[in-house]
Enzyme design. Structure first.
Site, PDB file in Angstrom:
ATOM      1  N   ASP A  21      90.904  15.032 -21.253  1.00 57.54           N
ATOM      2  CA  ASP A  21      91.531  16.051 -21.543  1.00 57.54           C
ATOM      3  C   ASP A  21      91.157  17.107 -22.598  1.00 57.54           C
ATOM      4  O   ASP A  21      90.443  16.533 -23.551  1.00 57.54           O
ATOM      5  CB  ASP A  21      93.034  15.496 -21.967  1.00 57.54           C
ATOM      6  CG  ASP A  21      94.129  16.548 -21.676  1.00 57.54           C
ATOM      7  OD1 ASP A  21      94.038  17.475 -21.061  1.00 57.54           O
ATOM      8  OD2 ASP A  21      95.504  16.143 -22.115  1.00 57.54           O
ATOM      9  N   HIS A  38      85.684  23.358 -18.678  1.00 56.85           N
ATOM     10  CA  HIS A  38      85.348  22.205 -17.348  1.00 56.85           C
ATOM     11  C   HIS A  38      83.986  22.143 -17.434  1.00 56.85           C
ATOM     12  O   HIS A  38      83.405  21.081 -17.335  1.00 56.85           O
ATOM     13  CB  HIS A  38      86.075  22.607 -16.159  1.00 56.85           C
ATOM     14  CG  HIS A  38      87.363  22.780 -16.310  1.00 56.85           C
ATOM     15  ND1 HIS A  38      88.501  21.825 -16.887  1.00 56.85           N
ATOM     16  CD2 HIS A  38      88.402  23.613 -15.774  1.00 56.85           C
ATOM     17  CE1 HIS A  38      89.808  22.083 -16.791  1.00 56.85           C
ATOM     18  NE2 HIS A  38      89.817  23.448 -16.203  1.00 56.85           N
ATOM     19  N   LEU A 132      76.585   0.077 -12.164  1.00 53.20           N
ATOM     20  CA  LEU A 132      77.738   0.561 -12.879  1.00 53.20           C
ATOM     21  C   LEU A 132      78.484   1.198 -11.463  1.00 53.20           C
ATOM     22  O   LEU A 132      77.888   1.775 -10.832  1.00 53.20           O
ATOM     23  CB  LEU A 132      77.649   1.693 -13.972  1.00 53.20           C
ATOM     24  CG  LEU A 132      78.861   2.434 -14.341  1.00 53.20           C
ATOM     25  CD1 LEU A 132      79.798   1.614 -15.066  1.00 53.20           C
ATOM     26  CD2 LEU A 132      78.390   3.541 -15.059  1.00 53.20           C
TER      27      LEU A 132
HETATM   28  C1  IPE Z   1      95.650  14.615 -17.220  1.00 56.62           C
HETATM   29  O1  IPE Z   1      95.569  15.963 -17.988  1.00 56.62           O
HETATM   30  C2  IPE Z   1      94.814  14.765 -16.017  1.00 56.62           C
HETATM   31  C3  IPE Z   1      93.591  14.846 -16.096  1.00 56.62           C
HETATM   32  C4  IPE Z   1      92.924  14.532 -17.277  1.00 56.62           C
HETATM   33  C5  IPE Z   1      92.725  15.190 -14.823  1.00 56.62           C
HETATM   34  P1  IPE Z   1      96.690  17.283 -17.684  1.00 56.62           P
HETATM   35  O2  IPE Z   1      96.225  18.193 -18.868  1.00 56.62           O
HETATM   36  O3  IPE Z   1      96.777  17.617 -16.576  1.00 56.62           O
HETATM   37  O4  IPE Z   1      97.893  16.318 -18.506  1.00 56.62           O
HETATM   38  P2  IPE Z   1      99.350  16.914 -18.832  1.00 56.62           P
HETATM   39  O5  IPE Z   1      99.824  17.791 -17.915  1.00 56.62           O
HETATM   40  O6  IPE Z   1      99.046  17.386 -20.307  1.00 56.62           O
HETATM   41  O7  IPE Z   1     100.036  15.714 -19.154  1.00 56.62           O
HETATM   42  C1  IPE Z   2      91.294  18.418 -18.629  1.00 62.54           C
HETATM   43  O1  IPE Z   2      91.335  19.413 -19.251  1.00 62.54           O
HETATM   44  C2  IPE Z   2      90.576  18.394 -17.380  1.00 62.54           C
HETATM   45  C3  IPE Z   2      91.860  18.697 -15.989  1.00 62.54           C
HETATM   46  C4  IPE Z   2      93.008  18.363 -16.239  1.00 62.54           C
HETATM   47  C5  IPE Z   2      91.276  19.219 -15.051  1.00 62.54           C
HETATM   48  P1  IPE Z   2      92.577  20.337 -19.308  1.00 62.54           P
HETATM   49  O2  IPE Z   2      92.284  21.472 -18.445  1.00 62.54           O
HETATM   50  O3  IPE Z   2      93.723  19.697 -19.081  1.00 62.54           O
HETATM   51  O4  IPE Z   2      92.689  21.025 -20.638  1.00 62.54           O
HETATM   52  P2  IPE Z   2      93.817  21.360 -21.705  1.00 62.54           P
HETATM   53  O5  IPE Z   2      94.497  20.065 -21.840  1.00 62.54           O
HETATM   54  O6  IPE Z   2      94.549  22.539 -20.960  1.00 62.54           O
HETATM   55  O7  IPE Z   2      93.306  21.786 -23.124  1.00 62.54           O
HETATM   56 MG    MG Z   3      95.206  18.778 -20.212  1.00 62.55          MG
END
Ligand code: IPE
Ligand code: IPE
Ligand code: MG
Length: 247
Positions: A21, A38, A132
């Site tokens: 995240d 990303h 793995l």
């Molecule tokens: C959780 O991240 C899902 C992934 C890392 C793929 P999100 O950024 O979507 O989660 P929330 O919405 O903050 O809970």
């Molecule tokens: C995690 O990073 C990746 C996915 C959920 C696809 P985020 O896209 O949620 O990044 P933040 O949390 O908005 O910073």
């Molecule tokens: Mg996120």
């Protein structure tokens, strides 16, 4: 002594699960768009995967896209799917070299044809690799998975293939997408959020949880070693008391 050398090879987690995240916030901090975050996250996946092979960890699951992430802006979703295809193409030779098997869990019916085909190609190509198993949770959520499992079990009961009394915890586990993997020993979530976000809720029952403020694109080898060392300092009691352990 480097962090890596401090890791006890006898007490490694068998399965590490990671909620990657913070890509969007990482990019925003630099005045870039979310997709840039990303893209840079892919490098962290590579480092953590390679470090896992080197250490001898057997399973790693990366949460890449949740069923709820389908509610994001279309541009971001398309960018992420495109990135997935690109990463698969670029990383396949390294996975082959490192003997890594690639698998996906999730509701892949929802994914576009091109991405699905790339996933099928890499899954087939790496299926005999054994060092793995790298599992990508894509279009995945725990509630979706449990809903599917319940439907399948109900159907088996209806068809007379299963008796109600056959339903137990092992049977439920065997109807989840993760049936071929042990439960995660360690869950890591980056970016300073303290929640599970619909990830592996059944399987995480006894996992050790590790949270770090580091955004995913900045999470590299040393951060991973730190998480594993922290894991190794925990006492896993599974409901017992300390004195009962290691007997
Ligand atoms: C959780 O991240 C899902 C992934 C890392 C793929 P999100 O950024 O979507 O989660 P929330 O919405 O903050 O809970
Ligand atoms: C995690 O990073 C990746 C996915 C959920 C696809 P985020 O896209 O949620 O990044 P933040 O949390 O908005 O910073
Ligand atoms: Mg996120």
């Amino acid at each position: 002594m480097s962090l890596k050398d401090k890791i006890n090879p006898q007490r490694l987690p068998k399965h590490v699960a990671i909620i990657m995240d913070g890509n969007g916030r990482w990019a925003k901090c630099q005045g870039k768009d979310r997709l840039f975050g990303h893209q840079n996250g892919v490098e962290s996946v590579r480092e953590v995967t390679e470090a896992s092979v080197e250490l001898g960890i057997k399973f790693i699951t990366f949460y890449a896209f949740s069923t709820e992430n389908w509610n994001r802006p279309v541009d971001e979703i398309e960018g992420l799917m495109h990135l997935m295809i690109q990463a698969i193409e670029n990383e396949t030779p390294t996975l082959m070299k490192n003997n890594v098997r690639f698998e996906v869990i999730g509701d892949i019916q929802k994914i576009n044809k091109e991405t699905k085909e790339a996933i099928e190609r890499i899954t087939e190509k790496t299926k005999n690799n054994r060092a793995l198993t790298m599992i990508i949770a894509l279009s995945y959520s725990s509630r979706w998975e449990i809903e599917q499992a319940i439907k399948t079990i109900a159907l088996e009961v209806k068809n007379g293939e299963l008796d109600i009394d056959d339903i137990n915890q092992d049977l439920i586990s065997n109807h989840l997408c993760t049936k071929n993997y042990p439960d995660p020993d360690l869950l890591i979530r980056t970016s300073g959020e303290y929640r599970i976000s619909n990830f592996l809720m059944w399987q995480l029952s006894y996992s050790e949880l590790y949270f770090t403020d580091v955004f995913w694109p900045d999470f590299k080898r040393e951060n991973y070693y730190e998480a594993i060392l922290d894991f190794q300092s925990r006492e896993r009691r599974f409901g017992k008391i300390s004195e009962q352990l290691n007997k």
